[in-house]
Design an enzyme around this catalytic site. Structure first.
Site, PDB file in Angstrom:
ATOM      1  N   ASN A   1      -2.125   1.251  -5.878  1.00  0.00           N
ATOM      2  CA  ASN A   1      -1.057   1.688  -6.780  1.00  0.00           C
ATOM      3  C   ASN A   1      -1.362   1.853  -8.025  1.00  0.00           C
ATOM      4  OD1 ASN A   1       1.613   1.955  -8.097  1.00  0.00           O
ATOM      5  ND2 ASN A   1       2.183  -0.053  -7.709  1.00  0.00           N
ATOM      6  N   TRP A   2      -1.640   3.076  -8.464  1.00  0.00           N
ATOM      7  CA  TRP A   2      -2.179   3.389 -10.075  1.00  0.00           C
ATOM      8  C   TRP A   2      -0.980   2.891 -11.017  1.00  0.00           C
ATOM      9  CZ3 TRP A   2      -5.010   8.539 -10.135  1.00  0.00           C
ATOM     10  CH2 TRP A   2      -6.166   8.319  -9.169  1.00  0.00           C
ATOM     11  N   LYS A   3      -0.022   2.940 -10.694  1.00  0.00           N
ATOM     12  CA  LYS A   3       1.471   2.522 -11.649  1.00  0.00           C
ATOM     13  C   LYS A   3       1.593   3.740 -12.570  1.00  0.00           C
ATOM     14  CE  LYS A   3       1.048  -2.118 -10.485  1.00  0.00           C
ATOM     15  NZ  LYS A   3       1.300  -3.802 -11.120  1.00  0.00           N
TER      16      LYS A   3
ATOM     17  N   HIS B   1       9.244  -1.906  -5.801  1.00  0.00           N
ATOM     18  CA  HIS B   1       8.427  -2.695  -6.601  1.00  0.00           C
ATOM     19  C   HIS B   1       9.053  -3.587  -7.681  1.00  0.00           C
ATOM     20  CE1 HIS B   1       5.113  -3.588  -9.099  1.00  0.00           C
ATOM     21  NE2 HIS B   1       4.072  -3.230  -8.076  1.00  0.00           N
TER      22      HIS B   1
ATOM     23  N   GLU C   1       8.273  -4.032 -10.618  1.00  0.00           N
ATOM     24  CA  GLU C   1       8.401  -3.419 -11.941  1.00  0.00           C
ATOM     25  C   GLU C   1       9.508  -2.458 -11.936  1.00  0.00           C
ATOM     26  OE1 GLU C   1       4.374  -2.075 -11.769  1.00  0.00           O
ATOM     27  OE2 GLU C   1       3.830  -4.289 -11.963  1.00  0.00           O
TER      28      GLU C   1
ATOM     29  N   GLU D   1       4.498  -9.295  -2.743  1.00  0.00           N
ATOM     30  CA  GLU D   1       3.678  -9.241  -4.110  1.00  0.00           C
ATOM     31  C   GLU D   1       4.687 -10.287  -4.945  1.00  0.00           C
ATOM     32  OE1 GLU D   1       1.773  -5.313  -5.027  1.00  0.00           O
ATOM     33  OE2 GLU D   1       3.651  -5.308  -5.687  1.00  0.00           O
TER      34      GLU D   1
ATOM     35  N   GLY E   1      -0.861  -8.346 -12.090  1.00  0.00           N
ATOM     36  CA  GLY E   1      -1.324  -8.240 -13.357  1.00  0.00           C
ATOM     37  C   GLY E   1      -1.849  -9.174 -14.297  1.00  0.00           C
TER      38      GLY E   1
ATOM     39  N   SER F   1      -3.100  -9.246  -8.444  1.00  0.00           N
ATOM     40  CA  SER F   1      -4.519  -9.538  -8.615  1.00  0.00           C
ATOM     41  C   SER F   1      -5.286  -9.680  -7.575  1.00  0.00           C
ATOM     42  CB  SER F   1      -4.318 -10.894  -9.572  1.00  0.00           C
ATOM     43  OG  SER F   1      -3.698 -10.863 -10.619  1.00  0.00           O
TER      44      SER F   1
ATOM     45  N   GLY G   1      -3.287  -3.254  -7.677  1.00  0.00           N
ATOM     46  CA  GLY G   1      -2.729  -2.430  -8.944  1.00  0.00           C
ATOM     47  C   GLY G   1      -4.179  -2.031  -9.735  1.00  0.00           C
ATOM     48  N   GLY G   2      -4.498  -2.942 -10.696  1.00  0.00           N
ATOM     49  CA  GLY G   2      -5.432  -2.736 -11.520  1.00  0.00           C
ATOM     50  C   GLY G   2      -6.551  -2.401 -10.959  1.00  0.00           C
TER      51      GLY G   2
END
Ligand code: 13P
Length: 247
Positions: A11-13, A91, A93, A163, A169, A208, A229-230
């Site tokens: 997930n590149w966000k 998600h 976010e 999640e 993150g 993470s 993610g990251g």
């Protein structure tokens, strides 16, 4: 019981660039993961450039409406037409930034299924909820809203991602035991409705995940891969995570 087929989704966000698209394309084209589905979920503008290359593609969001006067929205059918097989739904976010309620999320899950996409339904608790020992209760509520709308039979058409918000993150990963406990809870919650569906649904962990902790997380009996993610923004790191799932 044999485990389900692993799935690793990046997930590149709201990150990325054409340069990252090129980098990720070359890296993924040069790799083979026979036992794992590898999925890239870039922001909308990059979907087209990735679609042509036979990647498994996912989007990060879609409208709960099918079509019409909803400026700025993108429908599930459009994503399907652009080669997406999956779409991330609910998600944390988006729940927070866009006030998406459990009902909104359930409606999006339904819209995605109707358009032939596989929704990746995200659930997970805040640190405060975990500190109060209420994570299972909270997640059950998130799941029940979806179950109520689509019914257990349709859960066979979705992927679930656990999640925990406190692990997203933050570099603070849930321990393999903490993650496994929630995954097991999710499966047992679904078992009450239908044991076969519960046993076969893929449940991903996100929060993470890195190359260094992926293998121990993925080796847990109820963890079927990851939503990354990251670490999905770095081709080498992402491939190492996919390798851990594929091993
Ligand atoms: P991080 O891997 O950056 O913690 O993000 C997890 C996530 O939110 C994936 O959807």
């Amino acid at each position: 019981m044999s485990k389900r087929r692993p799935l690793v989704a990046g997930n590149w966000k709201m990150n990325g660039s054409l340069a990252l698209v090129d980098e990720m394309k070359s890296a993924l084209e040069a790799s083979e993961f026979a036992n794992t589905d590898v999925l890239v979920c870039p922001p909308f503008p990059y979907l087209g450039s990735l679609a042509s290359d036979g990647f498994i593609l996912g989007a990060q969001n879609h409208s709960k409406f099918d079509a019409g006067a909803h400026t700025g929205e993108t429908s599930a059918a459009m994503l399907k037409e652009f080669g997406c097989r999956y779409v991330i739904v609910g998600h944390s976010e988006r729940r927070e930034d866009n006030n998406e309620s459990n009902l909104d999320v359930a409606e999006k899950v339904e819209t995605a299924i109707n358009a032939g996409l596989i929704p990746i339904l995200c659930v997970g608790e805040s640190e405060q909820t975990r500190d109060a020992g209420k994570e299972n209760e909270f997640i059950a509520e998130q799941l029940d809203a979806v179950l109520k709308l689509i019914g257990i039979a349709n859960v066979a058409k979705i992927v679930i991602a656990y999640e925990p918000i406190w692990a997203i993150g933050t570099g603070k990963t849930a321990s393999p035991e903490q993650a496994q406990a929630v995954h097991e809870f999710i499966r047992s919650h679904l078992t009450k409705e239908n044991a076969d569906v519960a046993a076969s649904v893929q449940i991903l962990y996100g929060g993470s995940v890195k190359a260094s902790n992926a293998a121990t997380l993925f080796s847990q009996p109820d963890i079927d891969g990851g939503l990354i993610g990251g670490a999905s923004l770095n081709a080498e790191e992402f491939l190492a995570i996919c390798q851990a799932a594929n091993a």
